[in-house]
Every structure is written in structure tokens, then in C-alpha cells.
Design a protein around this motif. Structure first.
Motif, PDB file in Angstrom:
ATOM      1  N   GLN A 198       0.804  -1.214   0.000  1.00 47.27           N
ATOM      2  CA  GLN A 198       0.000   0.000   0.000  1.00 47.27           C
ATOM      3  C   GLN A 198       0.843   1.273   0.000  1.00 47.27           C
ATOM      4  O   GLN A 198       0.296   2.376  -0.119  1.00 47.27           O
ATOM      5  N   ARG A 199       2.172   1.142   0.130  1.00 52.38           N
ATOM      6  CA  ARG A 199       3.062   2.310   0.124  1.00 52.38           C
ATOM      7  C   ARG A 199       3.859   2.425  -1.170  1.00 52.38           C
ATOM      8  O   ARG A 199       4.903   3.087  -1.201  1.00 52.38           O
ATOM      9  N   GLN A 200       3.385   1.811  -2.254  1.00 54.83           N
ATOM     10  CA  GLN A 200       4.156   1.807  -3.490  1.00 54.83           C
ATOM     11  C   GLN A 200       4.412   3.208  -4.030  1.00 54.83           C
ATOM     12  O   GLN A 200       5.506   3.496  -4.542  1.00 54.83           O
ATOM     13  N   GLU A 201       3.431   4.094  -3.941  1.00 59.06           N
ATOM     14  CA  GLU A 201       3.615   5.453  -4.440  1.00 59.06           C
ATOM     15  C   GLU A 201       4.689   6.181  -3.640  1.00 59.06           C
ATOM     16  O   GLU A 201       5.529   6.895  -4.192  1.00 59.06           O
ATOM     17  N   ASP A 202       4.680   6.015  -2.327  1.00 59.44           N
ATOM     18  CA  ASP A 202       5.699   6.643  -1.490  1.00 59.44           C
ATOM     19  C   ASP A 202       7.073   6.046  -1.764  1.00 59.44           C
ATOM     20  O   ASP A 202       8.085   6.755  -1.731  1.00 59.44           O
ATOM     21  N   LEU A 203       7.099   4.742  -2.032  1.00 60.42           N
ATOM     22  CA  LEU A 203       8.364   4.097  -2.357  1.00 60.42           C
ATOM     23  C   LEU A 203       8.931   4.666  -3.657  1.00 60.42           C
ATOM     24  O   LEU A 203      10.135   4.933  -3.764  1.00 60.42           O
ATOM     25  N   LEU A 204       8.077   4.848  -4.660  1.00 59.97           N
ATOM     26  CA  LEU A 204       8.526   5.437  -5.924  1.00 59.97           C
ATOM     27  C   LEU A 204       9.110   6.830  -5.697  1.00 59.97           C
ATOM     28  O   LEU A 204      10.149   7.187  -6.269  1.00 59.97           O
ATOM     29  N   ARG A 261      13.981  10.256  -5.369  1.00 64.12           N
ATOM     30  CA  ARG A 261      14.857  11.181  -4.634  1.00 64.12           C
ATOM     31  C   ARG A 261      16.272  10.639  -4.511  1.00 64.12           C
ATOM     32  O   ARG A 261      17.260  11.356  -4.735  1.00 64.12           O
ATOM     33  N   LEU A 262      16.395   9.352  -4.181  1.00 68.02           N
ATOM     34  CA  LEU A 262      17.708   8.763  -3.938  1.00 68.02           C
ATOM     35  C   LEU A 262      18.545   8.662  -5.200  1.00 68.02           C
ATOM     36  O   LEU A 262      19.772   8.847  -5.162  1.00 68.02           O
ATOM     37  N   HIS A 263      17.897   8.357  -6.324  1.00 66.23           N
ATOM     38  CA  HIS A 263      18.661   8.114  -7.555  1.00 66.23           C
ATOM     39  C   HIS A 263      18.430   9.184  -8.617  1.00 66.23           C
ATOM     40  O   HIS A 263      18.715   8.976  -9.797  1.00 66.23           O
ATOM     41  N   ARG A 264      17.931  10.344  -8.187  1.00 65.99           N
ATOM     42  CA  ARG A 264      17.794  11.520  -9.050  1.00 65.99           C
ATOM     43  C   ARG A 264      16.994  11.209 -10.313  1.00 65.99           C
ATOM     44  O   ARG A 264      17.404  11.525 -11.427  1.00 65.99           O
ATOM     45  N   ILE A 265      15.869  10.571 -10.112  1.00 65.89           N
ATOM     46  CA  ILE A 265      14.970  10.260 -11.218  1.00 65.89           C
ATOM     47  C   ILE A 265      13.899  11.356 -11.256  1.00 65.89           C
ATOM     48  O   ILE A 265      13.272  11.650 -10.234  1.00 65.89           O
ATOM     49  N   PRO A 266      13.687  11.984 -12.399  1.00 64.99           N
ATOM     50  CA  PRO A 266      12.672  13.042 -12.468  1.00 64.99           C
ATOM     51  C   PRO A 266      11.318  12.546 -11.972  1.00 64.99           C
ATOM     52  O   PRO A 266      10.873  11.455 -12.304  1.00 64.99           O
ATOM     53  N   PHE A 267      10.691  13.389 -11.168  1.00 64.31           N
ATOM     54  CA  PHE A 267       9.405  13.036 -10.570  1.00 64.31           C
ATOM     55  C   PHE A 267       8.466  14.229 -10.732  1.00 64.31           C
ATOM     56  O   PHE A 267       8.754  15.326 -10.251  1.00 64.31           O
ATOM     57  N   GLU A 268       7.378  14.020 -11.424  1.00 63.36           N
ATOM     58  CA  GLU A 268       6.448  15.110 -11.716  1.00 63.36           C
ATOM     59  C   GLU A 268       5.457  15.265 -10.561  1.00 63.36           C
ATOM     60  O   GLU A 268       4.572  14.433 -10.361  1.00 63.36           O
ATOM     61  N   GLU A 269       5.639  16.346  -9.797  1.00 59.65           N
ATOM     62  CA  GLU A 269       4.759  16.643  -8.671  1.00 59.65           C
ATOM     63  C   GLU A 269       3.632  17.573  -9.137  1.00 59.65           C
ATOM     64  O   GLU A 269       3.826  18.396 -10.039  1.00 59.65           O
ATOM     65  N   PRO A 270       2.456  17.498  -8.543  1.00 58.22           N
ATOM     66  CA  PRO A 270       1.429  18.505  -8.835  1.00 58.22           C
ATOM     67  C   PRO A 270       1.895  19.876  -8.353  1.00 58.22           C
ATOM     68  O   PRO A 270       2.550  19.993  -7.315  1.00 58.22           O
ATOM     69  N   THR A 271       1.589  20.923  -9.112  1.00 55.75           N
ATOM     70  CA  THR A 271       2.018  22.273  -8.736  1.00 55.75           C
ATOM     71  C   THR A 271       1.292  22.728  -7.478  1.00 55.75           C
ATOM     72  O   THR A 271       0.226  22.206  -7.127  1.00 55.75           O
ATOM     73  N   GLU A 272       1.883  23.726  -6.811  1.00 58.64           N
ATOM     74  CA  GLU A 272       1.257  24.259  -5.601  1.00 58.64           C
ATOM     75  C   GLU A 272      -0.119  24.858  -5.915  1.00 58.64           C
ATOM     76  O   GLU A 272      -1.057  24.734  -5.129  1.00 58.64           O
ATOM     77  N   ASP A 273      -0.240  25.510  -7.089  1.00 59.79           N
ATOM     78  CA  ASP A 273      -1.539  26.078  -7.465  1.00 59.79           C
ATOM     79  C   ASP A 273      -2.582  24.976  -7.641  1.00 59.79           C
ATOM     80  O   ASP A 273      -3.746  25.128  -7.224  1.00 59.79           O
ATOM     81  N   ALA A 274      -2.163  23.832  -8.265  1.00 60.37           N
ATOM     82  CA  ALA A 274      -3.101  22.725  -8.463  1.00 60.37           C
ATOM     83  C   ALA A 274      -3.503  22.110  -7.126  1.00 60.37           C
ATOM     84  O   ALA A 274      -4.665  21.737  -6.910  1.00 60.37           O
ATOM     85  N   GLU A 314      -3.732  14.276  -6.519  1.00 62.77           N
ATOM     86  CA  GLU A 314      -3.077  13.157  -7.179  1.00 62.77           C
ATOM     87  C   GLU A 314      -1.607  13.119  -6.792  1.00 62.77           C
ATOM     88  O   GLU A 314      -0.948  14.163  -6.690  1.00 62.77           O
ATOM     89  N   LYS A 315      -1.097  11.917  -6.584  1.00 61.95           N
ATOM     90  CA  LYS A 315       0.324  11.772  -6.308  1.00 61.95           C
ATOM     91  C   LYS A 315       1.117  11.989  -7.595  1.00 61.95           C
ATOM     92  O   LYS A 315       0.604  11.828  -8.693  1.00 61.95           O
ATOM     93  N   GLY A 316       2.370  12.331  -7.425  1.00 59.48           N
ATOM     94  CA  GLY A 316       3.221  12.538  -8.582  1.00 59.48           C
ATOM     95  C   GLY A 316       3.537  11.234  -9.281  1.00 59.48           C
ATOM     96  O   GLY A 316       3.233  10.145  -8.791  1.00 59.48           O
ATOM     97  N   THR A 317       4.156  11.354 -10.442  1.00 56.08           N
ATOM     98  CA  THR A 317       4.526  10.173 -11.222  1.00 56.08           C
ATOM     99  C   THR A 317       6.013  10.209 -11.524  1.00 56.08           C
ATOM    100  O   THR A 317       6.573  11.276 -11.835  1.00 56.08           O
ATOM    101  N   VAL A 318       6.665   9.052 -11.431  1.00 58.50           N
ATOM    102  CA  VAL A 318       8.077   8.941 -11.746  1.00 58.50           C
ATOM    103  C   VAL A 318       8.233   8.783 -13.253  1.00 58.50           C
ATOM    104  O   VAL A 318       7.410   8.154 -13.920  1.00 58.50           O
ATOM    105  N   SER A 319       9.285   9.391 -13.800  1.00 60.05           N
ATOM    106  CA  SER A 319       9.448   9.387 -15.256  1.00 60.05           C
ATOM    107  C   SER A 319      10.015   8.078 -15.787  1.00 60.05           C
ATOM    108  O   SER A 319      10.179   7.932 -16.987  1.00 60.05           O
ATOM    109  N   SER A 320      10.344   7.130 -14.928  1.00 63.91           N
ATOM    110  CA  SER A 320      10.879   5.836 -15.358  1.00 63.91           C
ATOM    111  C   SER A 320       9.797   4.763 -15.244  1.00 63.91           C
ATOM    112  O   SER A 320       9.439   4.338 -14.147  1.00 63.91           O
TER     113      SER A 320
END
Length: 737
Positions: free
Chosen positions: A307-313, A318-331, A386-392
Motif C-alpha cells: 500500500q506504500r508503493q507510491e511513497d516508495l517510488l 529522490r535517492l537516484h535523481r529520477i525526475p518526478f512530476e509533482e502537482p504544482t502548488e496552485d493545483a 493526485e500523487k506525482g509520477t516517476v518518469s521511469s
């Protein structure tokens, strides 16, 4: 055990039998003995057959309750249960793969499975964490043979022996000795080497003991003068009828016989019959144990939950510098206010403003960061944003498929552990003076510390050798907490499958993983030992590792803007619990892929440093353990002993630092002592960098001296693959190549 000793032993335990009514009301406790904690957790664990100094008397160890109270953290306890769960799950899978028709209970003890579904399940309420400080013992087997006339007598329990005593033989002085051979079965059973057998009654569907000859006489002689067990015979004292050593395992016989009645499934008696083995033989008992580095951060357990897969991603990104698309503060603001939670957004904004102001002043912001994360986590959990999405996409798939990976080699779990390890034991250790970077020694590690000219010379000498070995960082840890635990055993084989040879056939048998005998309340003991010993942490230079991979034509080396850790996670394919793809020489032909090669490099260098450390410090190389973090290009080697830590690694560095480092790359040390196996064929052997399988993290597989010095290809590769370029070879020194 002689006749007189048997008599004394029986009288010494007479209270177990003479007061039968009282014994039924209150069970007598067995005598106890003390050994070292590591011995009790393994060599003297419950179920072991043991003898005393001088070989007098055979006994079986039994558990004595001594609960661990407050020394285990929640995270440590959960890591123990997760480890047991992974072991039992893979054990069941491998046993059923080799023996598809085997009932689940032939593979796992009921303590490790759901008896209704047949799945491996670990219920923590069935177990209790126990200190291995003391263990009990009872005499076993209670089968005796007169050395003069070869007659045997068996007692059902100590009480019966104490009451009846040893009989007197006619015509000579009795010389009763325990029979030191027992029957063992892969179901996990041992029984005395008695002449009695079991039979299955078709009518009442029960297994009944047969305790006499066909003529009705209960006593036999054991003809055991032959040097091999299959030539030993029993003969009836009355009619002289001769029988082979043969005895059925009663539970296996019952299950297979009932299945035959109900479903018509036939079976062979080689599945049922037990094997005669010496009580001293290793096949009589194989303890199951594992260890890990203790960590306080609960994320190493929590993030592994489905149940923590999104947090794990998010953490992997963060650890391996993989781009992660976060929702903007305005959104986020729009979504929160649309849900009628304007007050929560205000609170969130205030924490955010305070954090930014404290950051600008250089103040600690951990409290504000924690509050912000908790608020966002609540919004995620409630589905407001919505949680962010990893680019990989490969990493996203790996997070889902890792549930089928072998836990021991799971690089996602290990990279989360490494992050916590660095935070607690490297950064935290350096701050608390419990760790020392070898490039910046204190006075306890080098007399050069504090003297500008001397420290410059020291750093130049040490830095040059670290550059040659491709090591980016080396840290000495003065108190690395290691948790070692044992939770069960097997008999006949240490692996989930035993191949029995019969009439020129190899017949696979499922080996049952058995929990230690239960306490009075039915709970099974898990023996836990904790230690704080010195260790060496090593992190390799990523640039050199990348050049080494390219020089060896390894597939999957990423572009320079992508870290190797990310590529490792994206390309990893499950190694399996026993590294089968890397040990079968008939299965040659594997391509050079990134994950196995990186693991082989780290594993080989770890073993090289273990040998160098043992030679320079005086530590036994079998007393040095290893722990690998492959996606982070790091590993640690540590002293495993349970005796007080005498600072061997610190003393070694203080007195022999340069000798230790130079031995790691010395030409003589990079040659195999036995010749061609490692120097020309790309392997490893006990004469070079192998260690005992008890110490090795990977059973001496994915290991090659050629990975360090160059030479023959690994034997699991295709025969036309080129030789390896060694990690220490000078051609890799220039970053432009």
C-alpha cells in the motif's frame, strides 16, 4: 553411554518416572547447560543431537524460555519476521517446483503456513523472541546395545528407563551403550535406530507401531560390525529372523496412505523410509539462520508494504535523481479548497512559510518538514490530490513486480536500507564520533592526525591507493549493530529438495523446514543475538565502475546523465534465492548484463578486502561478515564475533593501514593459490577469494577474481565471450578512456 553411566543417568532423572501421577500434574523441567549465544542459536539449537566431552552420553537439546524484553525495536522485530517470511515463501516455492505433487505440509512446518490454504504465512503471534543464553537437554536416543551380545533395548522415555533400569544379560557382564546412529527423514524427523517399524491400518486410517517380531518376540540383536549402514541387520533373539534397517516416517506414511485411499494416488516407499545417519553427521541437523544491519528508521519496513508503493517510488526518485512530476502548488491549492478544506490549506501554507524563513536563517527545519509531509500524506490518502509520477516506467514496474523477487537480493529494499544506513551509521556516526572517514582520521587511527604536514602525507598515500582500487569512500564504524537470528532447521538436506538415489534414479524429495520445538504455550522460539562490532564501509567510484562496465561490453550502461543506481534498478531481474543461473556450468550462454556484473564486482572486492583484513588484523576470515548494497555501489564488512569487540579493525588501521590497502591490489594477492581455476578460467576457489558459505552473502556465487585483476570470463557466460578487463587495471585510471 556405558551400562553404569546409563544406570546413573536413569537414577539421576528418576523423579521423571517414579512419581508418574505427580509428573502428569506437573511436568519436570529438563536440566540446562550454558554455551555461547551463537552456539546455542546454531550448534546447540533445539533439535540438535549432542554429546559431552569425551563422548559420554548422547542428548537432544530442548528449548528453555528466556524472552527478549525491550532490546528489540519494532523495526528490528518486523525485519526478522519479513526475513523469515521471505525464506519460507521461497522454500515452499522451490520444494513444490521440484515436487509438484508434494502436500504443503511436506515442505513447511505448520508454524510457517496457513494449514487451510497451504500458503507460507508468518503469524508473529505464533513465535516469541528468545535470548540464546541457556538450552535444556534430555538423553536421546534411549536405545542401548550390549557390546558383548549385541542385544538391544529401547525405552519410550526417560521415566520408563528410570523405573525399569537396564536389564542384566545372561552369561556375561552387561555392557550397555547408546546406539549412536539414528533414523532421519527429510520431513524433519529423527527416531532411534530401533528394530520396530510402523504400519498403516486401512480400516481406522491410523499408523500403528509394530513392536515385535512376526513370532511375537519383542527383542532383537543389532549386527553392526560392517563399516556401512546398508550391511547392518537386525535379528530376532527368539526365531533368528533377519531384517534390514528400515523404518517408515509415521506422519508421511499416514498422509500418503490416506491420499492413496481417497484419490488413488500411489507412492513409492523411498518417500516414506527414513535414512540411518550418525548422530554426529551434519545431515542430522541444519539450522536456518540469517542476519541484517539494525536500523531505527521504520521506512525500511513501512515503504516495502504494497500500500506504500507510491511513497516508495517517490523515495527511489529522490535517492537516484529520477525526475518526478509533482502537482504544482496552485493545483494542490485548488483541489484542497474545492474539497472545502481551506483551513487545512492555511495551516499548510503557514508551515511552508515558516520552513522557508528558518531555512534562510540556517535553522533546523525538521519539525516543519515533518508537518508538511503529514498534511500532504493525508491529502494523498483521502484522494484529494493526485500523487506525482516517476518518469521511469521500468522503475514503476519494478516496484510492482518486486513482490516476487528474492528478498535477500532485492535492490529496491537494499537501496532503502542503504539510505537509512548512511543516515544513521555514516552521517550520524561521524557526528557522534562513532565513525571515522579514513581520509580524515582522528588520533586513535593515525598519529598524523592534527599535524598539518603529516596529515597531508598520510592523505596523499591513502588517497593514491584508494584511487587505484576505485574506492570513493572508506569509513571505519566503531559499533555497527548486527542482528543475527535462527528460527528452525532441516534434516537430511540444507536445501528445499533432496535428491535420493534409488535404482539408478535420482528421485527428488521435498525437505521440510521445521520450526524449533514449542514452549508450553505453543509458541516457537526465534533465537536472536545482537552485537555492536567494528566494520568497514566502502563505496566505489561511480565513474570507474562505469568505465569498467563499458570496457567489458556490458549491456545497459546508461548515458552519463543517468546514474548507475537507476540503471541497476531498471534492469534488475530476480537472481532467485539460490542464484541458480550463476552456478550451473551446463547453463552457459548468459549475456553481460549490468546488474549481475555490478553485483559480481562488489562481491569480489568485498571478499578481497575480507582476506586482506584477516591477514592484516589477525581476525579469522570466517568471522568476518559482509552486506552488499549493489544499486548504491557500496558494501560493508564487519566482525561477526559475539565476544567483546577488541577494536581489531581500528588497531589494524592504526598499525597496518597501508599494508592492508596495498594487499588489496598487490599482484601476488590477485593470483589464485591453486593455479588455473581463477587465473585463466574466471572463477574463484578457497585458495583465493572464497570464504566459508556461513560468512558469504551469496554462497560464493557471482564471484570472480578476474573482475578485479582481469582474466578469464565467468563460467556462466557464453564460451565465445572475451576475457574480462579487471577493475584494478591501469587502463581504467584515465577518465577519458
Amino acid at each position: 553411554m556405558s551400562g553404569e553411566e546409563a544406570k546413573q543417568y536413569g537414577s539421576g532423572h528418576a523423579e521423571w518416572g517414579r512419581r508418574s501421577a505427580e509428573a502428569e500434574a506437573k511436568e519436570a523441567r529438563p536440566p540446562t547447560m550454558q554455551r555461547s549465544r551463537s552456539q546455542i542459536a546454531t550448534a546447540y539449537a533445539p533439535g540438535v543431537l549432542l554429546t559431552w566431552e569425551g563422548g559420554r552420553g548422547i542428548c537432544k537439546s530442548v528449548p528453555i524460555r528466556n524472552d527478549l524484553k525491550d532490546s528489540l525495536t519494532v523495526t528490528t522485530a518486523q525485519m526478522i519476521f519479513d526475513g523469515i517470511g521471505e525464506t519460507t515463501d521461497s522454500w515452499m516455492k522451490r520444494a513444490r517446483d521440484a515436487c509438484p505433487d508434494a502436500p504443503p505440509e511436506f515442505c513447511l512446518d505448520a508454524a510457517f503456513m496457513d494449514i487451510h490454504s497451504g500458503d507460507a504465512v508468518i503469524d508473529s503471534s505464533r513465535f516469541v523472541m528468545t535470548k540464546p543464553d541457556v538450552v535444556g537437554y534430555v538423553p536421546y536416543p534411549l536405545l542401548y546395545q550390549c557390546a558383548e551380545c549385541k542385544s538391544v533395548r529401547e525405552f519410550r522415555n526417560v521415566a520408563e528407563q528410570a523405573v525399569s533400569g537396564m536389564p542384566q544379560c545372561k552369561g556375561h557382564v552387561s555392557r550397555w551403550m547408546q546406539v549412536d546412529v539414528v533414523y532421519a527423514h527429510w520431513y524433519g524427523t529423527i527416531e532411534p535406530l530401533s528394530p520396530y517399524n510402523y504400519s498403516f491400518d486401512d480400516e481406522d486410517q491410523k499408523v500403528n507401531p509394530l513392536r515385535s517380531c512376526g513370532c511375537g518376540w519383542p527383542h532383537f540383536r543389532l549386527r553392526n560390525d560392517a563399516p556401512v549402514f546398508n550391511e547392518w541387520k537386525y535379528s530376532c533373539e527368539s526365531c533368528g529372523d533377519v531384517r534390514d534397517l528400515k523404518k517408515a516416517e509415521p506422519k508421511v506414511l499416514a498422509k500418503l496412505s490416506i491420499d492413496k485411499q481417497r484419490a488413488g494416488t500411489d507412492f513409492e516407499f523411498i518417500q516414506v523410509n527414513m535414512l540411518p545417519v550418525s548422530y554426529r553427521a551434519s545431515s542430522a541437523f541444519y539450522p536456518q539462520r540469517a542476519n541484517f544491519i539494525e536500523l531505527k528508521n521504520g521506512a525500511v519496513v513501512d515503504l516495502m508494504r504494497e500500500q506504500r508503493q507510491e511513497d516508495l517510488l517517490r523515495e527511489l526518485a529522490r535517492l537516484h535523481r529520477i525526475p518526478f512530476e509533482e502537482p504544482t502548488e496552485d493545483a494542490v491549492k485548488a483541489a484542497v479548497e474545492a474539497a472545502g478544506l481551506a483551513a487545512e490549506w492555511q495551516e499548510y501554507s503557514e508551515f511552508l512559510d515558516l520552513m522557508q524563513r528558518r531555512q534562510a536563517r540556517g535553522d533546523d527545519t525538521s519539525r516543519q518538514v515533518r508537518a508538511i509531509e503529514e498534511i500532504r500524506a493525508k491529502w494523498f490518502a483521502d484522494g484529494i490530490i493526485e500523487k506525482g509520477t516517476v518518469s521511469s516506467s521500468a522503475i514503476a514496474r519494478a516496484v510492482v513486480t518486486r513482490r516476487d523477487w528474492t528478498r535477500k537480493y532485492d535492490p529496491i529494499r537494499l537501496t532503502i536500507e542503504h539510505a537509512a544506513f548512511v543516515d544513521e551509521h555514516i552521517r550520524g556516526g561521524l557526528e557522534a564520533k562513532k565513525a571515522v572517514d579514513v581520509m580524515y582520521p582522528d588520533v586513535t587511527l593515525s598519529s598524523a592526525a592534527g599535524i598539518k604536514a603529516e596529515i597531508a602525507k598520510y592523505q596523499k598515500a591513502v588517497g593514491d591507493v584508494l584511487d587505484k582500487t576505485g574506492v570513493e569512500r572508506m569509513v571505519i564504524l566503531r559499533g555497527l549493530p548486527i542482528c543475527d537470528y535462527s528460527f528452525g532447521f532441516t534434516r537430511v538436506s540444507a536445501t528445499p529438495v533432496y535428491n535420493r538415489e534409488y535404482q539408478n534414479r535420482n528421485v527428488p524429495m521435498p525437505v521440510r523446514l521445521v520450526g524449533f520445538d514449542p514452549f508450553d504455550d505453543g509458541k516457537r522460539p526465534i533465537y536472536v543475538t545482537q552485537q555492536n562490532n567494528e566494520a568497514l564501509y566502502v563505496k566505489l567510484d561511480e565513474g570507474r565502475v562505469r568505465r569498467w562496465l563499458v570496457a567489458n561490453g556490458v549491456d545497459g550502461v546508461p548515458s552519463d546523465d543517468v546514474r548507475l543506481g537507476r540503471a541497476y534498478l531498471e534492469s534488475y531481474e530476480d537472481f532467485g534465492p539460490f542464484l541458480d543461473d550463476f552456478k550451473d556450468k551446463e547453463r552457459q550462454g548468459r549475456e553481460r548484463k549490468l546488474a549481475p556484473f555490478v553485483y559480481m564486482l562488489l562481491h569480489s572486492l568485498s571478499h578481497q578486502l575480507i582476506h586482506s583484513l584477516a591477514d592484516a588484523s589477525g581476525l579469522d576470515r570466517d568471522g568476518i561478515g559482509e552486506y552488499l548494497f549493489p544499486a548504491d555501489l557500496a558494501f560493508t564488512i564487519y566482525r561477526k564475533g559475539m565476544t567483546p569487540d577488541l577494536g581489531n579493525i581500528s588497531a589494524m588501521w592504526r598499525n597496518h593501514a597501508m599494508n592492508f590497502l596495498q594487499r588489496s591490489v598487490e599482484t601476488r594477492m590477485l593470483r589464485c593459490g591453486s593455479g588455473s581455476l581463477c587465473d585463466s578460467r574466471g572463477g574463484a576457489c578457497p585458495a583465493c577469494i572464497m570464504t566459508s558459505e556461513v560468512s558469504c552473502a551469496s554462497s560464493n556465487l557471482l564471484l570472480s577474481r578476474s573482475a578485479l585483476k582481469g582474466g578469464g570470463r565467468p563460467e556462466w557466460e557464453a564460451s565465445d565471450m572475451p576475457d574480462l578487463v579487471g577493475y584494478f587495471q591501469r587502463r581504467l585510471d584515465d577518465s577519458s578512456t
